[in-house]
Structures are given as structure tokens and as C-alpha cells.
Design a protein around this motif. Structure first.
Motif, short mmCIF file in Angstrom:
data_model
loop_
_atom_site.label_atom_id
_atom_site.label_comp_id
_atom_site.label_asym_id
_atom_site.label_seq_id
_atom_site.Cartn_x
_atom_site.Cartn_y
_atom_site.Cartn_z
N LEU A 122 0.97 6.09 -2.12
CA LEU A 122 1.89 6.44 -3.11
C LEU A 122 2.43 4.85 -2.81
CD1 LEU A 122 2.90 9.17 -2.84
CD2 LEU A 122 1.07 8.56 -4.27
N PHE A 123 2.19 3.51 -4.37
CA PHE A 123 3.41 2.28 -4.04
C PHE A 123 4.34 2.05 -4.80
CE2 PHE A 123 -1.75 1.51 -3.33
CZ PHE A 123 -1.87 0.45 -2.70
N LEU A 124 5.53 1.73 -4.56
CA LEU A 124 7.20 1.97 -4.73
C LEU A 124 7.65 0.95 -5.02
CD1 LEU A 124 8.41 4.95 -2.57
CD2 LEU A 124 6.75 5.65 -4.34
N ASP A 125 8.10 0.61 -5.93
CA ASP A 125 9.23 -0.18 -6.58
C ASP A 125 10.17 -0.10 -6.08
OD1 ASP A 125 10.86 0.98 -7.70
OD2 ASP A 125 10.01 0.30 -9.63
N LYS A 126 11.25 -1.72 -5.86
CA LYS A 126 12.72 -1.55 -5.05
C LYS A 126 12.95 -0.74 -5.50
CE LYS A 126 14.82 -5.09 -8.43
NZ LYS A 126 15.14 -6.21 -8.56
N ARG A 127 13.66 0.69 -6.61
CA ARG A 127 13.69 1.62 -6.92
C ARG A 127 13.47 2.60 -6.11
NH1 ARG A 127 14.41 1.40 -13.16
NH2 ARG A 127 12.54 0.80 -12.82
N ASN A 128 12.66 2.46 -5.66
CA ASN A 128 11.67 3.74 -4.76
C ASN A 128 10.65 4.85 -6.33
OD1 ASN A 128 11.72 3.16 -2.46
ND2 ASN A 128 14.34 4.19 -2.45
N GLN A 129 10.47 3.68 -7.57
CA GLN A 129 9.77 4.92 -8.60
C GLN A 129 8.57 4.46 -8.13
OE1 GLN A 129 10.86 6.73 -10.64
NE2 GLN A 129 13.71 5.95 -11.10
N LEU A 130 7.29 5.43 -8.61
CA LEU A 130 5.92 5.12 -8.37
C LEU A 130 5.72 4.02 -9.81
CD1 LEU A 130 3.79 6.41 -6.50
CD2 LEU A 130 3.31 7.90 -8.83
N ILE A 131 5.18 2.86 -8.76
CA ILE A 131 3.93 2.13 -9.62
C ILE A 131 2.56 2.43 -10.05
CG2 ILE A 131 3.17 -0.13 -9.23
CD1 ILE A 131 5.31 -1.20 -7.83
N ALA A 132 2.20 2.85 -8.60
CA ALA A 132 0.86 3.98 -8.57
C ALA A 132 0.80 4.73 -7.59
CB ALA A 132 -0.40 2.35 -8.43
N ASP A 133 -0.38 5.33 -7.60
CA ASP A 133 -0.76 6.27 -6.04
C ASP A 133 -2.41 5.69 -7.17
OD1 ASP A 133 -2.03 8.84 -5.78
OD2 ASP A 133 -2.12 9.82 -7.36
N GLU A 134 -3.21 5.15 -5.62
CA GLU A 134 -4.50 5.50 -5.56
C GLU A 134 -5.08 5.67 -4.67
OE1 GLU A 134 -4.38 0.57 -7.52
OE2 GLU A 134 -4.97 1.25 -5.76
N LEU A 135 -6.07 6.31 -4.80
CA LEU A 135 -6.74 7.15 -3.39
C LEU A 135 -7.98 5.76 -3.16
CD1 LEU A 135 -8.30 9.50 -2.31
CD2 LEU A 135 -9.70 9.91 -3.84
#
Length: 236
Positions: A140-153
């Protein structure tokens, strides 16, 4: 056969399971899904795919083979095809349920700040991976606000091993401009206890990511029997 009041001439008698189906639907509607056992809920999933069969024995057989409703809908296609009487249309119905659960959980996760919704993170990870028959590694890749940018297998391995390349993980985080990541993988054995290799790999990624301004919030391991957090266990 002579006509009678219950079976007028020209009309076939309804199969015995039609009444059973209607009673299940009524119980589901009036009392909710918790009023149904796993096999009864599974029967309802199979109604549409197998409209002209009594699916109760099949539902019980599936639960007996795989253990629970969740394990049935997440079972590999190849193993489902081994079940007598379960055709492709029924397998698609089961996979639709699994996909729906995963999509709903992912949607709930995307709507929230990840670190303030830890329960949503765990629910999504378990729904997506806990019942897989091979190890999977996702990020799970997050931005500086801890919002989800991407979820990758990232990788899919064997029943007990997934190759993970720390530099590739960090490279992908940089490509997405992520400032933090959460790593997740499953243990098909069902036991989420982290192995020594899990711990060392996580520490290696932390060492590479930190100088580049990328933090590793956690590494979560999921299995049928629960989940484990390396951060919660103070292993990172």
C-alpha cells in the motif's frame, strides 16, 4: 394421473426444494444474514447458478471440504472444479462474491486516511489475501497525508515463499511519489506468525528506504487464523 385440487391438470408439481429456497430467502430478509449458517448462505449464492437443483447437499459438501463460507468463495478455481456438480457458472458466482467483498473493502479503505482506519486496512488485507493458496506480497503506497495512492500486488510465489526485491519496492515507491508504505503478505498455512526471513527482509527495505525519505509504517502478515503486525510485535 388424475387431476386434484393440489395439482390441477396440465401443471407440474413444483420441486420440493422451491419451498426451502423461499423459506431461506424469508429468513435472510427478516432476520438478516447472521440468522443463516455458512452452508445456508452458500445455498443462496448457488440458487441463481443452479436454479433446477436442490443445492443444499452441494453447499454442505463445499463447507465440509473447505471449512467455511469465506474459504469456499476464495478457494482456487482448480480445487472447486474437483467438486462433483459444481460447474463453471456456479464457480463464477462464488468468485463474484469474493471479488465483491474485496472491492467493498478496498473502497472503504480509499475513502479514509489509512493510519486512522487501521481496522479498515486489516479488513481489506484479510479479505484480499488471507485465503489465497499461494504467498502474495502487496504494498500500500501512501502520500504525506497517509492517503492511499496505490495498492499493488508485487509478487506471487509458492505455497510458502515469495521472492521480494527490496530495491524494486523502494524504486516503485519513488515512481509513485509515495512518502510511506505498508507491506502485506499472506501465509497460506493460516498461521500469521512472522518468520525470520520476513523480519530480515522488512529491516532491509527500511534501511534502503529511510535515506530516500520513505518510511515503512508496518509489515502485516495475514492468514486464515488472524493477522500479525511486525510493528505491533516490536520487530521493526
Amino acid at each position: 394421473m388424475p387431476a386434484n385440487a393440489d395439482n390441477p391438470a396440465g401443471f407440474a408439481e413444483a420441486p420440493h426444494y422451491h419451498g426451502h429456497r423461499e423459506r431461506l430467502r424469508e429468513r435472510f430478509r427478516d432476520a438478516g444474514p447472521d440468522a443463516l449458517s455458512d452452508y445456508e448462505l452458500l445455498e443462496m449464492v448457488l440458487f441463481r447458478a443452479l436454479p433446477r437443483r436442490d443445492v443444499k447437499p452441494l453447499a454442505k459438501s463445499l463447507i465440509g471440504r473447505f471449512g467455511s463460507f469465506a474459504e469456499v468463495v476464495h478457494a482456487p478455481d482448480a480445487r472447486l472444479r474437483e467438486i462433483s456438480g459444481l460447474g463453471e457458472s456456479a464457480i463464477i458466482e462464488l468468485k463474484l462474491i469474493a471479488a465483491t467483498a474485496s472491492r467493498v473493502a478496498k473502497g472503504q479503505l480509499k475513502q479514509r486516511t489509512v493510519l486512522s482506519s487501521w481496522a479498515a486496512v486489516i479488513d481489506y488485507c484479510r479479505t484480499s489475501m488471507a485465503f489465497a493458496d499461494k504467498e502474495q506480497f502487496r504494498i500500500l503506497f501512501l502520500d504525506k497525508r497517509n492517503q492511499l495512492i496505490a495498492d499493488e500486488l508485487q509478487q506471487v510465489g509458492t505455497v510458502d515463499h515469495t521472492p521480494v526485491y527490496p530495491r524494486e519496492v523502494v524504486k516503485r515507491a519513488l515512481e509513485l511519489s509515495a512518502t510511506s508504505i505498508i507491506m502485506v503478505h499472506n501465509h497460506p498455512s493460516g498461521d500469521p506468525t512472522p518468520s525470520r526471513a520476513d523480519i530480515l527482509m522488512t529491516q532491509n527495505i527500511i534501511e534502503i528506504a529511510k535515506p530516500l525519505g520513505i518510511s515503512v509504517h508496518d509489515h502485516i502478515i495475514v492468514g486464515k487464523n488472524g493477522h500479525a503486525s511486525l510493528k505491533g510485535l516490536r520487530l521493526i
